[in-house]
Write a protein that holds these residues in place. Sequence first.
Motif, short mmCIF file in Angstrom:
data_model
loop_
_atom_site.label_atom_id
_atom_site.label_comp_id
_atom_site.label_asym_id
_atom_site.label_seq_id
_atom_site.Cartn_x
_atom_site.Cartn_y
_atom_site.Cartn_z
N ARG A 121 -7.05 6.02 3.64
CA ARG A 121 -6.68 5.97 2.29
C ARG A 121 -7.50 5.12 1.38
NH1 ARG A 121 -3.65 9.95 4.21
NH2 ARG A 121 -1.76 10.28 3.02
N GLY B 113 0.80 -1.12 0.03
CA GLY B 113 0.28 -0.14 0.04
C GLY B 113 1.00 1.34 0.11
N LEU B 114 2.01 1.20 0.90
CA LEU B 114 2.75 2.32 0.76
C LEU B 114 3.56 2.69 -0.44
CD1 LEU B 114 3.92 4.59 2.74
CD2 LEU B 114 5.83 2.80 3.15
N ASN C 200 0.47 3.56 -2.92
CA ASN C 200 -0.54 4.25 -2.59
C ASN C 200 -1.80 3.88 -2.85
OD1 ASN C 200 -0.95 6.53 -0.86
ND2 ASN C 200 -1.28 8.01 -2.85
N THR C 201 -2.07 2.46 -2.63
CA THR C 201 -3.64 2.11 -2.59
C THR C 201 -3.47 0.84 -2.02
OG1 THR C 201 -5.21 1.28 -4.05
CG2 THR C 201 -2.88 1.47 -5.02
N MET C 202 -4.54 0.14 -1.63
CA MET C 202 -4.70 -0.91 -0.95
C MET C 202 -5.99 -1.53 -1.84
SD MET C 202 -3.63 -1.75 2.74
CE MET C 202 -4.63 -3.15 3.39
#
Lengths: 341, 341
Positions: free
Chosen positions: B114, B52-53, B56-58
């Motif tokens: 997020r 995710g980091l 920038n999405t999970m």
Amino acid sequence: MNIYDISRQAGVSIATVSRVLNGSGKVSEATREKILSIIKETGYTPNAFARGLGLNTMNTIGILCADSSDPYLALAIYHVEQELRSHGYDSILCCTGYDYQTKVKYLELLLSKRVDAVILAGSTFVEASPAQNRHILDAAKEVPVIIINGYLEGRGIYCSVCDDFDALRAATKRVLDCDRKNPLYLYRALSYSGREKLRGFEAACLDYGLSREAYHTGGVNGSIYDTINFLEELQKQKHFDMILTSDDELAIGALKFARARGLSVPEEMSILGFNNSRFCVCCDPELSSIDCQLSFICANAITLLLKALKGEPAPAKTALSAQIVVRGTTDTAFARACHTA
Amino acid sequence: MNIYDISRQAGVSIATVSRVLNGSGKVSEATREKILSIIKETGYTPNAFARGLGLNTMNTIGILCADSSDPYLALAIYHVEQELRSHGYDSILCCTGYDYQTKVKYLELLLSKRVDAVILAGSTFVEASPAQNRHILDAAKEVPVIIINGYLEGRGIYCSVCDDFDALRAATKRVLDCDRKNPLYLYRALSYSGREKLRGFEAACLDYGLSREAYHTGGVNGSIYDTINFLEELQKQKHFDMILTSDDELAIGALKFARARGLSVPEEMSILGFNNSRFCVCCDPELSSIDCQLSFICANAITLLLKALKGEPAPAKTALSAQIVVRGTTDTAFARACHTA
DNA sequence: GGATTATCATGAAACCATTTATGGACAAAG
DNA sequence: CTTTGTCCATAAATGGTTTCATGATAATCC
């Protein structure tokens, strides 16, 4: 906008910002204020992924259920979600349907998402053969597994159930106390709680000295109409003056059957459902039903979960007792019996 | 067990392992096989947080609803969850209750987690004053916001709704075609879709040339019994021979009212609910109801969402048409009218 | 009153597990 | 001999948490 920006603006190190954010460690009041004001001003939000990476948790619990549109499961999910959130946890919902392979797939998916624990709502997972239950046992090695209204023994597995055996036994007993002679119990697929209910019904009948011919049981799958058809067939061979069911939908089928045959409810045919769902007040007469007090069961489940997460000892199984909600499909003698109990 | 362990065992760099994992870039068949076999052997799972980091999405969508135990919302959530999952997204569920501050709080919480997008199920969020809707508009600046059965205009906001206006207008017209002279429309709090329905009802009455005294509308809050009381009061002053409602529970109240007054249904009093919920078949006679085809609405909502996430153009609002499901609380003339339509 | 010690506030740096941009090595083709 | 393309390694992000070290200040001792 990240923690570096904040630290730069505040003229401190990122460690200090982190401490303020988490309330950990000592920070002087002056710096704390300054950092907080800058955070507010800039609208900074810590990146949840980075946080998760550092802490190895995102405070998220996986909820696994077969079908969240089922009213009973929907209610369970609702209570669970509320409880979790009040303790700062998020819940990721996962509806598996009734196929076993899909259940396994989604269980693994939840684990790969690094949830802190898994909640099995509605127990449908643990009905299969011991070999299949291995997947749950494996999962429980990684994170706590909480089962709502189901039972499985294993390290890391915690069950919060309704005392279905006792519920059905007590209810059946009261029915028999009211001069009903031939009770019928209708159930669906025999899940753990389904088996418990059936056992409870039979135990009450035996306690009461009924002969094996005096009481009846029947498994029904499918819709309300399947229930009606089943009962139409059954009444050709057997006599029954009281129907208990493992859920309210079955009871509604029973009610429609009674109406179709011109039997007055509750005088000639008494009916008692299970779950005390929203359906009860839709019926005419309104359906009496056993309430397993799902909100308590769920609250208890979360208590178990929190203890397990903290590493505190927690009972592997907690059984909560049910209540009978008397409405129009049971007679006044039954209502009195419930009241005085 | 992390990607370093795998890379070490395979004698390659972590970048190569990552490429194999994601199917990105070129990797020779030999190394791919080797890495895959080691992954399988070790049971390695990539860390979702680190992933995710980096990305920038999970692949997680936030679902915001007031009360997931409400049968209608439960169904919406179910469909949404199924659709999302079939596209590889997880859903984190967030029940806000009906307090506005709580809704805002949870909306922000979802954003801080997020999520890739936010789905507002059941629209209850967007009923308030324009000032309050600002929170949604702000959220829509960060991620796409999809509203199910609600409407709000704004950049990044996509609405998938039932054409409630048309549904009620068409249904009311058919009712009037069947010689009912005094229709009554019962509704709850006027949400967006509530207003549309009311407009549709009134439009049909006006189209039909009914005088303002010939048709009636009434807002009811609370339970089935409040509905009954409301109708008891109303019938002292007005005459009505048909009741349309904004949801099935209101219709059940109407049905109970009719029964209590000894009015035959559908002969003397015709009743038409909305939502075609599970309640319909519990009633006696079974409840005719308008089906807004929630599964289509939800599927469409996810289509909009996926487009928005890909940056493709998507309509800000899509309205799907409803269907009437004829059961026992409407007369045969109405059934014929629906059939021939 | 000066040395010693405890406490507190803070910074530097390691760590978490990935993705991805950059570019190097090597082989085949022109 | 250069160009092109394939495969892969290095290293730089990503944005936090946390441990450890350190300097400053306050309290204690003789």
